[in-house]
Structure formats: structure tokens, C-alpha cells
Design a protein around this motif. Sequence first.
Motif, mmCIF file in Angstrom:
data_model
loop_
_atom_site.group_PDB
_atom_site.id
_atom_site.type_symbol
_atom_site.label_atom_id
_atom_site.label_comp_id
_atom_site.label_asym_id
_atom_site.label_seq_id
_atom_site.Cartn_x
_atom_site.Cartn_y
_atom_site.Cartn_z
ATOM 1 N N PHE A 128 0.826 -1.205 0.000
ATOM 2 C CA PHE A 128 0.000 0.000 0.000
ATOM 3 C C PHE A 128 0.867 1.264 0.000
ATOM 4 C CE2 PHE A 128 -3.739 2.546 1.471
ATOM 5 C CZ PHE A 128 -4.630 2.079 0.527
ATOM 6 N N GLY A 129 2.200 1.059 0.042
ATOM 7 C CA GLY A 129 3.101 2.209 0.011
ATOM 8 C C GLY A 129 3.538 2.576 -1.399
ATOM 9 N N HIS A 130 3.042 1.834 -2.393
ATOM 10 C CA HIS A 130 3.403 2.101 -3.786
ATOM 11 C C HIS A 130 3.041 3.539 -4.167
ATOM 12 C CE1 HIS A 130 2.962 1.610 -8.261
ATOM 13 N NE2 HIS A 130 4.137 1.046 -8.053
ATOM 14 N N TRP A 131 3.878 4.139 -5.008
ATOM 15 C CA TRP A 131 3.670 5.573 -5.304
ATOM 16 C C TRP A 131 2.320 5.865 -5.929
ATOM 17 C CZ3 TRP A 131 2.923 7.336 -10.304
ATOM 18 C CH2 TRP A 131 3.289 6.473 -11.343
ATOM 19 N N LYS A 132 1.798 4.928 -6.723
ATOM 20 C CA LYS A 132 0.481 5.169 -7.353
ATOM 21 C C LYS A 132 -0.615 5.261 -6.293
ATOM 22 C CE LYS A 132 1.129 3.020 -11.879
ATOM 23 N NZ LYS A 132 0.900 1.784 -12.645
ATOM 24 N N VAL A 133 -0.473 4.416 -5.245
ATOM 25 C CA VAL A 133 -1.445 4.451 -4.155
ATOM 26 C C VAL A 133 -1.351 5.781 -3.422
ATOM 27 C CG1 VAL A 133 -2.125 3.377 -1.977
ATOM 28 C CG2 VAL A 133 -1.378 1.939 -3.877
ATOM 29 N N ARG A 134 -0.113 6.170 -3.121
ATOM 30 C CA ARG A 134 0.110 7.434 -2.399
ATOM 31 C C ARG A 134 -0.422 8.615 -3.211
ATOM 32 N NH1 ARG A 134 6.118 7.003 0.375
ATOM 33 N NH2 ARG A 134 6.214 4.742 0.525
ATOM 34 N N LEU A 135 -0.089 8.590 -4.512
ATOM 35 C CA LEU A 135 -0.463 9.703 -5.375
ATOM 36 C C LEU A 135 -1.985 9.782 -5.543
ATOM 37 C CD1 LEU A 135 1.121 11.876 -6.906
ATOM 38 C CD2 LEU A 135 0.911 10.457 -8.967
ATOM 39 N N ALA A 136 -2.613 8.604 -5.687
ATOM 40 C CA ALA A 136 -4.060 8.573 -5.895
ATOM 41 C C ALA A 136 -4.785 9.216 -4.721
ATOM 42 C CB ALA A 136 -4.535 7.131 -6.090
ATOM 43 N N LEU A 137 -4.332 8.882 -3.511
ATOM 44 C CA LEU A 137 -4.957 9.450 -2.317
ATOM 45 C C LEU A 137 -4.701 10.957 -2.244
ATOM 46 C CD1 LEU A 137 -6.490 9.011 0.354
ATOM 47 C CD2 LEU A 137 -4.321 8.468 1.441
#
Lengths: 213, 389
Positions: A128-137
Amino acid sequence: MTDTPSQLPAHDEASIRVDLQLVADQIKADSRVLDVGCGDGMLLAHLRDTKHVDGRGLELSMARVSSAVREGLAVIQGDLEADLKHYPADAFDYVILSQTLQATHNPKEVLEGLLRLGTHAVVSFPNFGHWKVRLALLLTGRMPSTPTLPESWYDTENIHLCTIKDFLSLVDELGVTIEAGFALDGNGQKRSYKATGWLANLFSEQALFVLRH
Amino acid sequence: MSVLDTSSDNALAPRLTLEGPLVLQSGVSLSPVTIAYQTYGTLNAEKSNAILVCHALTGDQYVAGAHPVSGRDGWWHHVVGPGKVIDTDRYFVIGTNVLGGCMGSTGPKEINPETERPYGLLFPVITIRDMVQAQARLLDQLGIEKLFCVTGGSMGALQTLEWAHRFPERVTAAVPIAGSYRHSAQNIAFDEVGRQAIMADPEWRQGNYLEEGTVPTRGLAVARMAAHITYLSEPALQRKFGRRLQDRENLTYGFDADFQVESYLRHQGSTFVDRFDANSYLYISRAMDYFDLAEENGGNLADAFKDTPVRFCLISISSDWLFPTSESRAIVHALNANAAKVSFVEVESDKGHDAFLLDEPEFHDTLKGFLDGAARTVGLDDGAQGESA
């Protein structure tokens, strides 16, 4: 036990999905293996056929249990949080939990349980630390939906998502040894976790660890 | 009237008389003991392809093919036969009539050598263990040391578990279907209703009906009717019959079989008495009541399967309320405690307990897949087909 993601490509028709292959690579030949959340038994069948593994499986979905048993596999229908306690300690060389930890009610107890049953636990999970996850939030202000984690917040079975860092901190708390760690990018390409260091937590869609008690 | 005159003819051959007495679980020594059996397919040269199929309370050795008394297909004809799930082109299938039965094996309707009259209630109470011991002795005499598989539904599942418990070295694979490790209070309760119905029939004559020339058909039919309901399910009964009337437009305001379901149960009862012996029903149902593998092992079912080498496949039926899935699951947990090789599937069917007798594709695929897998691991592959064809 949730569906394992089908987004990762397989090498070709004859081989198994790359994430399963990576799990299979961690298993020594002729060992005793319990695959928790084994689905239709693809990995167990592969291990039986290529490594002469003495395998058992536990799976929640009756339809998948049926397919596995039809393949001649020793798979039972059951729920990991209810049923793991029935197995004796140290009954297996490896206990596999693939893409399921995040869907359990008590991941800490589950990890402890796996390491009670097996000398090794092979655990993989979406990062859940993947950049896409971070960026999406960050950008949308909504719960992230990515190719690896496509479900909406209200219908996902993933109730305990974590980052690689979170996982490592839990492992540390449990005082178990990490024998190997891998980070997987979106194409299923693996890197040694140690080789990629902290960047793994940012650039890996999935992670796989081999723990030893 | 009964057509159950099976003692004097060869219709139920082959039969084999065990060498020496059989010492029963009760301590009684029974002799002679004869077991009637049927075989299907051919035993291979290594004698490694034998499957023992154990029957339920009212079943018998006629697993497949035509039944000599009823003329109907054998009770597991959907499953056993050439090219079927239990493929008789590949496996050597043995069906026996249980000890205490009424289809040629020693039981209450056979002649007691001491009195030269039918045993009746002088027949000793038998148990599932006794049935299995008799089968094992029969196999000894047939020269079959090890079974590739033991299987059966309902009481057949109880025998299968007893086999795996008692003779783990003689069994490669065990498939108990729609069974349990013990009869529950509800199971015993239904059996007691059946027994009381039989014993309340004045024609039962304290069990001496064969000598007195009567047949307790009413009591036995009621026993069958009550039991038959437990083999079905509420949705299955509703779908099959609903509240539809039998050959009439209106209610008769009497106690005839107005409803189709009544007519159906009466038919089940009346055909049953032509093929089954009332005292056998008492004895066999009692044997089931006494079965408790956990109790026999100090209350711990897991101890019944300590270090078992047997490969298990448990199959339950989702709508079975006589032997519900929870019972099979308890066995699975006990086997897990031994890290045994076990597969377990609950078959989705709304047809109740008797679904194991019916044409249920999911159940058949599961059983076939398991047998194929087990056959592969012991090197009993399709090559055996050539030898046995």
C-alpha cells in the motif's frame, strides 16, 4: 481469502503466474507445504509436479476447493482464522499465505499462527506504500484504486492493507527472521528487497517475504 | 407378504463363511458367520485395485447391476460401473451385505445353528466395528491384503471411518460420504422412532414373526416413512410435492392419502417391506447408534487417526440435516490435528442426505478427481485398465 490478482502476466501457457513462480522458487524439493488460501490449487499442483512436494491446501471458496480436489490435491474448505488452530505445531516445512494477509481480521495472529505450523512462512501481499497508491490518495482525496487493488473501499475484502515498511515493523515486533525478501513491480519483475532498499516501499506493487521462526 | 426368502436359494451367491468364530465388540462369539458379497470388474495381478463399497442402513451388496429381489438397478449405479466414477474397467469393486443384514449375510433372519430356527432376537447386538471386522476377515479369505479405497455414504461412511481407524495399513484412500464419527442425539432419536414403530406392530410377535408366520409390515413401513423424511430436505419435498393432491380434485375430509407427499411416503413404506427384514432394521440401526469413534478414543477424535497414512476425502451435502456438514468438518479437524492428507468438499445440493445416491455432477467430479489423484500417487494408473479389461 481473496482472489489473487490476475493482472500479473504469466511467462507462457505452460508455466504458472510469475508471482506464484516466485513463491514456488522459495520452496525446497520434497518438503511439506501448507498453502493457505490456495485457490484452485494451481501452486500446489505445480509444486507437486515439479518439486515432489507433499502439499495441503485450505481455501474458503467451495467452488475452488472442488476444482482443487478434482486435481487430486489434498485441499479442504475452511477459513484460515478459524481452522489453522486445528493443525499441530511444526507440521510443515513451509506455510504459504499468498495475497491474503491483508484480508484477515487479525494479521498479527495469523502470522504467528503460520509460524507455529511451519518452520517457514512465505507471505506475499500488495504494497500500500506504492507511489500510485500514495499519489491517488493525494490527488483525488479518495481511497486509491489501482490495478493491483481495483475494488472500491466498500466492497474490498482487503481490510488490513499495509506497506512494506509496516510489514517489516510487525515482523520485527514478532521477533522472527527474514530469510528472503522480494519486491515486485507492476510487470511482476522481482528484485531482492535488500538490493532495492527503501525505494522498494515506493516502487513495488507487491512484496514477498520468507520468514523463519 | 414378504418375498424375502433368501436363506435357502443361491440367488444371493456368492457367499463366504468365515473360518472360525467372530468375536463381537460385545464379547459374544458368533459362529458361523457368512457374508454375502458381489464383485464388479477384475482384480489386477498385484491385487492393488480393490475398492470396498460399504452400504447404508437399508442398502446391500448389489452396488451396481440389477438387484435380484427388487429387479431395480443397484443402489450406486450412478457411480459404479464401466466408465463411471468408480470405473469397473479399472477398479475391482467389492460390495458386501453387512453382518446383521438380510440379503444373505448372517443376521437375525438366518438360522441359528443352536436352535435350528431363525435367530430373531437371539441374534447378538452388533456394531459398526463388528461389520468391519467381518469384512476384513472376508477380504483375508479372498486374499486381498490392501484396499486401494474404502468408501460409502451414510452408514457406509461410518464403516469407512472404522476401516481407516482400525486398519490404516490396509487402506490407501478413504472416502466417507455424508457421514459422521458418531450418531448424534437426533440420529438416535429418529432410529428409536423407527424401532418403536416396528416393535409396536402386533405382527412383530416379540421378534418371532418368522416362526409365527406373520410379517410386521405396518411397523416396518412406518419406520421407513419416518426415516425417509430424514433422507430428504424441506426444499426438495416442497419442490417435488408441494401441497398437490393425489389423483383427486378436492380434499376428501378424511384420512386417505389426499396429498401426493402422503402417497409417496406410503409407497416408500410398502415397497420397503418387500425387501427388508424388520429385525435387521432393529439391529443395524442399533449398530449405528452405538458408533462413536471419539468416545472409543478417550473422547479425542484426533487420537482415532494418529499418524494415519490414509488419504482421506470427506464429502458432505449442503442440505443434509441427518449428517450435516458440521459433522464432516469435525472429522476434517481431527485429521488436520494429525496433519493427515485430507480433502474436503461440501457438495451444493438441496436434495438432502440421499443426494449421495443421485446423479450429482459436482459430487461425482470430486470423487473421480480424488480417486484419480490417489491412483496416480500409488502408481495405479490407467495402465491397470488393460489388465482388467
